[in-house]
Motif scaffolding. Structure first.
Motif, short mmCIF file in Angstrom:
data_model
loop_
_atom_site.label_atom_id
_atom_site.label_comp_id
_atom_site.label_asym_id
_atom_site.label_seq_id
_atom_site.Cartn_x
_atom_site.Cartn_y
_atom_site.Cartn_z
N VAL A 279 1.01 -1.23 -0.07
CA VAL A 279 -0.04 0.09 0.06
C VAL A 279 0.73 1.20 -0.07
O VAL A 279 0.47 2.28 -0.60
CB VAL A 279 -1.10 0.13 1.36
CG1 VAL A 279 -1.83 1.20 1.41
CG2 VAL A 279 -1.82 -1.05 0.92
N LEU A 280 1.97 1.31 1.03
CA LEU A 280 2.77 2.49 0.75
C LEU A 280 3.55 2.63 -0.52
O LEU A 280 3.50 3.87 -0.86
CB LEU A 280 3.85 2.30 1.81
CG LEU A 280 3.48 2.59 3.44
CD1 LEU A 280 4.70 2.08 4.29
CD2 LEU A 280 3.10 3.76 3.65
N LEU A 281 3.90 1.59 -1.06
CA LEU A 281 4.50 1.54 -2.30
C LEU A 281 3.74 2.21 -3.59
O LEU A 281 4.15 3.02 -4.39
CB LEU A 281 5.33 0.29 -2.93
CG LEU A 281 6.35 -0.18 -1.89
CD1 LEU A 281 6.90 -1.57 -2.47
CD2 LEU A 281 7.67 0.83 -1.99
N LEU A 282 2.56 1.73 -3.53
CA LEU A 282 1.59 2.34 -4.68
C LEU A 282 1.20 3.66 -4.21
O LEU A 282 0.98 4.38 -5.10
CB LEU A 282 0.31 1.51 -4.50
CG LEU A 282 0.40 -0.03 -5.05
CD1 LEU A 282 -0.84 -0.96 -4.71
CD2 LEU A 282 0.53 -0.12 -6.58
N SER A 283 1.01 4.05 -2.81
CA SER A 283 0.48 5.49 -2.60
C SER A 283 1.52 6.42 -3.04
O SER A 283 1.31 7.61 -3.31
CB SER A 283 0.46 5.53 -1.04
OG SER A 283 -0.69 4.64 -0.55
N VAL A 284 2.96 6.10 -3.05
CA VAL A 284 3.99 6.90 -3.47
C VAL A 284 3.94 6.97 -4.77
O VAL A 284 4.06 8.02 -5.34
CB VAL A 284 5.38 6.46 -2.86
CG1 VAL A 284 6.28 7.39 -3.30
CG2 VAL A 284 5.29 6.69 -1.25
N ALA A 285 4.18 5.88 -5.37
CA ALA A 285 3.91 5.74 -6.99
C ALA A 285 2.92 6.58 -7.65
O ALA A 285 2.69 7.13 -8.56
CB ALA A 285 3.89 4.31 -7.42
N LEU A 286 1.55 6.37 -7.02
CA LEU A 286 0.42 7.10 -7.63
C LEU A 286 0.30 8.45 -7.11
O LEU A 286 -0.88 9.21 -7.52
CB LEU A 286 -0.92 6.22 -7.09
CG LEU A 286 -0.98 5.01 -7.77
CD1 LEU A 286 -2.20 4.23 -7.39
CD2 LEU A 286 -1.16 4.89 -9.46
N GLY A 287 1.25 8.93 -6.10
CA GLY A 287 1.02 10.34 -5.58
C GLY A 287 0.20 10.50 -4.54
O GLY A 287 -0.10 11.82 -4.15
#
Length: 291
Positions: A279-287
């Motif tokens: 979730v963290l990695l996706l949240s950063v990647a998607l801004g």
């Protein structure tokens, strides 16, 4: 929001005030001694709430809250080990188990002390690159995978009474991973102990007892650094509130962890870590969250 600095130390917690630090103390206390990384949650929770990052100095100083919780929860072990070691020294019985176990704990603490000194300029500086959500997310996933492997391949048959110097050094060296945000000291040491075939609750007990010197050293060092940085009276009082609240919640966290490991397994923490990391990695990647 930019981090607050005091003489180069990351002291964002001061600007948060008493109520927010008390809330973060609950989060810190619970996550500090569970194998899910308190540093990760100290970055995530403020980010989600739009608060100032409390900073690495807050996380390090909170080690004293963890120390209070560990010593009080395992007081019978700590007291027995201390008395037994002193008695063995008086008798010059250096083959005594208490003396040997205490010596092993000291030796097993050396690796993280050396690593902590070498990495201190990078770990506690303002805007440390190791405190990015990308690093924390990757650490959560990797550590979750290692904990899963320990559950798969470990054979939970041994008790703490049968640990050796080799066990202590392996688990002690695993503490170095705790310097990387997102890994978790309890997570890395619990994983190492499970790989050494300790029973789950015994692995946690061994992890906590072995970690007492490292936890104490980290907390006291940060308190000294804050003293040298001339943290003002308001900052000290805010930190004190966080320490008290975190101590109470950390004690509750140990109780819960021991019950889970006695009756179930470490799998709930594996799932939580992996999901959190992804979730963290996706949240950063998607801004969705700032890195």
């Amino acid at each position: 929001m930019a981090n607050a600095c005091t003489a180069g130390l990351d002291t964002g917690f001061v600007s948060l005030g008493y109520a927010k630090v008390a809330f973060l103390g609950v989060v810190q206390g619970i996550t500090e001694l569970l194998p899910i990384s308190s540093t990760a949650h100290m970055r995530i929770v403020p980010a989600l709430l739009g608060w100032q990052d409390p900073g690495s100095a807050f996380s390090a100083a909170m080690q004293l809250a963890a120390l209070a919780a560990v010593v009080s929860y395992f007081w019978a072990d700590v007291r027995g080990l201390s008395i037994g070691t002193l008695a063995a020294i008086r008798r010059r019985d250096f083959a005594d188990w208490n003396f040997r176990f205490a010596l092993w704990i000291i030796l097993a603490t050396i690796p993280i002390l050396i690593a902590g000194v070498l990495l201190a300029p990078l770990l506690n500086t303002c805007n440390s690159p190791l405190r990015t959500l990308t690093v924390i997310g990757l650490s959560c996933v990797v550590m979750g995978a290692l904990l899963a492997m320990a559950e798969w391949y470990g054979k939970p048959v041994r008790t703490i009474d049968h640990v050796t110097l080799k066990d202590a050094m392996i688990v002690g060296t695993a503490q170095i991973g705790a310097l990387i945000p997102g890994v978790s000291r309890s997570g890395s040491t619990l994983t190492a102990a499970l790989f050494r075939d300790l029973q789950r609750d015994e692995a946690a007990r061994f992890s906590f007892l072995l970690g007492i010197p490292a936890i104490a050293a980290a907390g006291l060092k940060e308190i000294w650094e804050l003293h040298k940085a001339h943290l003002d009276a308001t900052g000290w009082s805010i930190l004190f509130v966080g320490l008290v609240i975190a101590s109470l919640s950390a004690f509750a966290a140990i109780w819960g962890l021991m019950r889970i490991l006695e009756r179930f397994s470490a799998w709930p923490f594996v799932v939580y870590r992996v999901v959190l990391g992804v979730v963290l990695l996706l949240s950063v990647a998607l801004g969705w969250l700032p890195n």
